[in-house]
Design a protein around this motif. Sequence first.
Motif, PDB file in Angstrom:
ATOM      1  N   UNK A   1       0.835  -1.426  -0.151  1.00  0.00           N
ATOM      2  CA  UNK A   1       0.139  -0.122   0.356  1.00  0.00           C
ATOM      3  C   UNK A   1       0.455   1.239   0.045  1.00  0.00           C
ATOM      4  N   UNK A   2       0.177   2.679  -0.851  1.00  0.00           N
ATOM      5  CA  UNK A   2       1.477   4.011  -0.707  1.00  0.00           C
ATOM      6  C   UNK A   2       0.582   3.869   1.045  1.00  0.00           C
ATOM      7  N   UNK A   3       2.613   4.547   1.480  1.00  0.00           N
ATOM      8  CA  UNK A   3       2.219   5.789   2.132  1.00  0.00           C
ATOM      9  C   UNK A   3       1.536   6.625   2.341  1.00  0.00           C
ATOM     10  N   UNK A   4       0.972   7.524   3.373  1.00  0.00           N
ATOM     11  CA  UNK A   4       0.327   8.252   3.199  1.00  0.00           C
ATOM     12  C   UNK A   4       1.736  10.212   2.826  1.00  0.00           C
ATOM     13  N   UNK A   5       0.931  10.479   2.400  1.00  0.00           N
ATOM     14  CA  UNK A   5       1.838  11.686   1.674  1.00  0.00           C
ATOM     15  C   UNK A   5       2.211  13.037   3.234  1.00  0.00           C
ATOM     16  N   UNK A   6       2.763  12.756   2.662  1.00  0.00           N
ATOM     17  CA  UNK A   6       4.164  14.161   4.182  1.00  0.00           C
ATOM     18  C   UNK A   6       3.350  14.974   3.943  1.00  0.00           C
ATOM     19  N   UNK A   7       3.607  16.054   5.325  1.00  0.00           N
ATOM     20  CA  UNK A   7       2.649  17.502   5.052  1.00  0.00           C
ATOM     21  C   UNK A   7       3.857  18.145   4.315  1.00  0.00           C
ATOM     22  N   UNK A   8       3.627  19.189   3.874  1.00  0.00           N
ATOM     23  CA  UNK A   8       3.762  20.331   2.853  1.00  0.00           C
ATOM     24  C   UNK A   8       4.721  20.857   3.227  1.00  0.00           C
ATOM     25  N   UNK A   9       5.760  20.931   2.767  1.00  0.00           N
ATOM     26  CA  UNK A   9       6.728  22.154   3.253  1.00  0.00           C
ATOM     27  C   UNK A   9       6.643  23.800   3.436  1.00  0.00           C
ATOM     28  N   UNK A  10       7.120  24.237   4.497  1.00  0.00           N
ATOM     29  CA  UNK A  10       6.605  25.885   3.971  1.00  0.00           C
ATOM     30  C   UNK A  10       6.987  26.339   2.378  1.00  0.00           C
ATOM     31  N   UNK A  11       6.729  27.074   2.093  1.00  0.00           N
ATOM     32  CA  UNK A  11       6.906  27.725   1.090  1.00  0.00           C
ATOM     33  C   UNK A  11       8.488  28.991   1.367  1.00  0.00           C
ATOM     34  N   UNK A  12       9.145  28.163   0.364  1.00  0.00           N
ATOM     35  CA  UNK A  12      10.701  29.072   0.541  1.00  0.00           C
ATOM     36  C   UNK A  12       9.996  31.013   0.368  1.00  0.00           C
ATOM     37  N   UNK A  13      10.945  31.798   0.446  1.00  0.00           N
ATOM     38  CA  UNK A  13      10.407  33.067   1.105  1.00  0.00           C
ATOM     39  C   UNK A  13      10.596  33.350  -1.016  1.00  0.00           C
ATOM     40  N   UNK A  14      10.141  33.814  -1.531  1.00  0.00           N
ATOM     41  CA  UNK A  14       9.976  34.786  -2.788  1.00  0.00           C
ATOM     42  C   UNK A  14      11.470  35.219  -3.089  1.00  0.00           C
ATOM     43  N   UNK A  15      12.402  35.311  -3.631  1.00  0.00           N
ATOM     44  CA  UNK A  15      13.626  35.602  -4.264  1.00  0.00           C
ATOM     45  C   UNK A  15      12.839  36.894  -4.720  1.00  0.00           C
ATOM     46  N   UNK A  16      14.069  38.192  -4.253  1.00  0.00           N
ATOM     47  CA  UNK A  16      14.034  39.406  -4.863  1.00  0.00           C
ATOM     48  C   UNK A  16      13.733  39.442  -6.643  1.00  0.00           C
ATOM     49  N   UNK A  17      13.262  40.327  -6.533  1.00  0.00           N
ATOM     50  CA  UNK A  17      13.188  40.740  -8.319  1.00  0.00           C
ATOM     51  C   UNK A  17      14.463  41.659  -8.367  1.00  0.00           C
ATOM     52  N   UNK A  18      14.773  41.158  -9.934  1.00  0.00           N
ATOM     53  CA  UNK A  18      15.768  41.271 -10.503  1.00  0.00           C
ATOM     54  C   UNK A  18      15.488  43.125 -10.525  1.00  0.00           C
ATOM     55  N   UNK A  19      17.079  43.404 -11.079  1.00  0.00           N
ATOM     56  CA  UNK A  19      16.943  45.005 -11.151  1.00  0.00           C
ATOM     57  C   UNK A  19      16.631  45.241 -12.921  1.00  0.00           C
ATOM     58  N   UNK A  20      15.379  45.939 -13.343  1.00  0.00           N
ATOM     59  CA  UNK A  20      14.590  46.419 -15.103  1.00  0.00           C
ATOM     60  C   UNK A  20      16.149  46.178 -15.941  1.00  0.00           C
ATOM     61  N   UNK A  21      16.866  45.322 -17.022  1.00  0.00           N
ATOM     62  CA  UNK A  21      17.598  45.947 -17.628  1.00  0.00           C
ATOM     63  C   UNK A  21      18.071  47.380 -18.329  1.00  0.00           C
ATOM     64  N   UNK A  22      18.547  48.050 -18.949  1.00  0.00           N
ATOM     65  CA  UNK A  22      18.488  48.950 -19.140  1.00  0.00           C
ATOM     66  C   UNK A  22      17.794  49.439 -20.417  1.00  0.00           C
ATOM     67  N   UNK A  23      17.133  50.026 -20.744  1.00  0.00           N
ATOM     68  CA  UNK A  23      16.553  50.018 -22.412  1.00  0.00           C
ATOM     69  C   UNK A  23      17.288  50.523 -23.633  1.00  0.00           C
ATOM     70  N   UNK A  24      17.088  49.313 -24.513  1.00  0.00           N
ATOM     71  CA  UNK A  24      18.453  49.021 -25.438  1.00  0.00           C
ATOM     72  C   UNK A  24      18.241  51.063 -25.871  1.00  0.00           C
ATOM     73  N   UNK A  25      19.164  51.319 -27.328  1.00  0.00           N
ATOM     74  CA  UNK A  25      19.218  52.387 -27.569  1.00  0.00           C
ATOM     75  C   UNK A  25      17.864  52.502 -28.560  1.00  0.00           C
ATOM     76  N   UNK A  26      17.227  53.595 -29.379  1.00  0.00           N
ATOM     77  CA  UNK A  26      16.634  54.322 -29.775  1.00  0.00           C
ATOM     78  C   UNK A  26      16.720  53.813 -31.251  1.00  0.00           C
ATOM     79  N   UNK A  27      16.623  53.377 -32.032  1.00  0.00           N
ATOM     80  CA  UNK A  27      16.836  53.058 -33.446  1.00  0.00           C
ATOM     81  C   UNK A  27      16.585  54.470 -33.990  1.00  0.00           C
ATOM     82  N   UNK A  28      17.799  55.103 -34.790  1.00  0.00           N
ATOM     83  CA  UNK A  28      18.188  56.438 -35.692  1.00  0.00           C
ATOM     84  C   UNK A  28      16.303  56.134 -36.123  1.00  0.00           C
ATOM     85  N   UNK A  29      15.891  57.641 -36.460  1.00  0.00           N
ATOM     86  CA  UNK A  29      14.514  57.998 -37.481  1.00  0.00           C
ATOM     87  C   UNK A  29      15.356  57.955 -38.888  1.00  0.00           C
ATOM     88  N   UNK A  30      14.364  57.301 -40.065  1.00  0.00           N
ATOM     89  CA  UNK A  30      14.889  56.544 -41.749  1.00  0.00           C
ATOM     90  C   UNK A  30      14.104  58.038 -41.452  1.00  0.00           C
TER      91      UNK A  30
END
Length: 389
Positions: free
Chosen positions: A60-89
């Motif tokens: 018989x399948x053993x009983x499922x163990x209690x779910x471990x605590x949810x890990x803390x949410x990692x810090x959000x990475x910094x937003x990458x620099x905006x790429x340069x705007x292309x030249x106007x035709x």
Amino acid sequence: TGTAGSTGNTGPTGTTGNTGPTGTTGTTGSTGNTGPTGTTGNTGPTGATGTTGSTGNTGPTGTTGNTGPTGATGTTGSTGNTGPTGTTGNTGPTGTTGTTGSTGNTGPTGTTGNTGPTGATGATGSTGATGPTGSSAFSALTGSTNSTAAMVVGTGASLAAGGSGTITATAVPASGLSGTTLAAGVTGSSLTSTGTLTGLTVLGATNINVNNAAITTNFGTGTTSGAVTIGGGSNVVTVNSTTWKATAGAFSGLTTLAMGGALSGVTTQSMSGALTNTLATGSAPLVVTSTTPVANLTTVPTTYNAAGTQQTAAHITTARVTFSASTTVVVTLTAPAAFTGGGTYQCTVNSASAGSTNRFSLTYTSGTSFTITSSSSTSEQVGYICIGN
């Protein structure tokens, strides 16, 4: 010596004699030395492999163990620099403007006709005879307009309407109003002078101080305790002002108050209906100095028990605690963070350390204290969020 004769035939064997008694067993001789070990013989051939037995039933399948605590949410990475705007035709070349068509010729103006001759002025007729002088009696007047004369009714004289007759006045000085001066048949009037009226009942639309904003308009400003009533219970009373100020006493008895401006100076406000403010988004509809929580206004988010009953005066308490090579931490709550009892709030716990595998349980000691227990001794920070009343 002569040669030996041939051996004669063996005679018959005699009968075996009785076996003599067994002699006593002699003492056992000492064990001889172990002889040298013989060489190992060649290994015999491997026997055939037996048939594989049938697979046993899965346990018989053993009983499922209690779910471990949810890990803390990692810090959000910094937003990458905006790429340069292309030249106007490059702008494409402007197309050439088409040529303007030629203007058509103006047609010829027609000739003006000759003015006809002015006719001769006719001769003035003779003046007619003067008519008889009319009666000066008031009853003889039929109707006329006079823009210069002034009529004065002196002492002892009067001017009154009889039967179904009417007198229309466009202005009456307030100093001349008394008793029944404005009769029941008056449908409208304009009081342009100030004065004192002891009583005035108006059944139609009434405008007071419509055009002169510099004059103060007072209602019931005397020292008596008589009631000042506006509206009869089914009227809509509109106050169109940027500021509505009550300088003394309670402002009570309203069932609905709709506002588009400021209400100030009120010491007590009692209402049994809705308070509606139509101030546009961008400005706070209420400005409150006190930071003391109001029980029925601080139930945010709206909190219910399992039976669907709203839990009033609910609040949230959150913080972090540190385990120092231990399995328990006692959390002490101080008012107003505390709750009313150990059974009036619930908490969730999560490790603030990435990769933690510890499990945590809580013991609610009272409304001011609870204990967090770790599944193993640890040194880490743990965050908790509690909600209740």
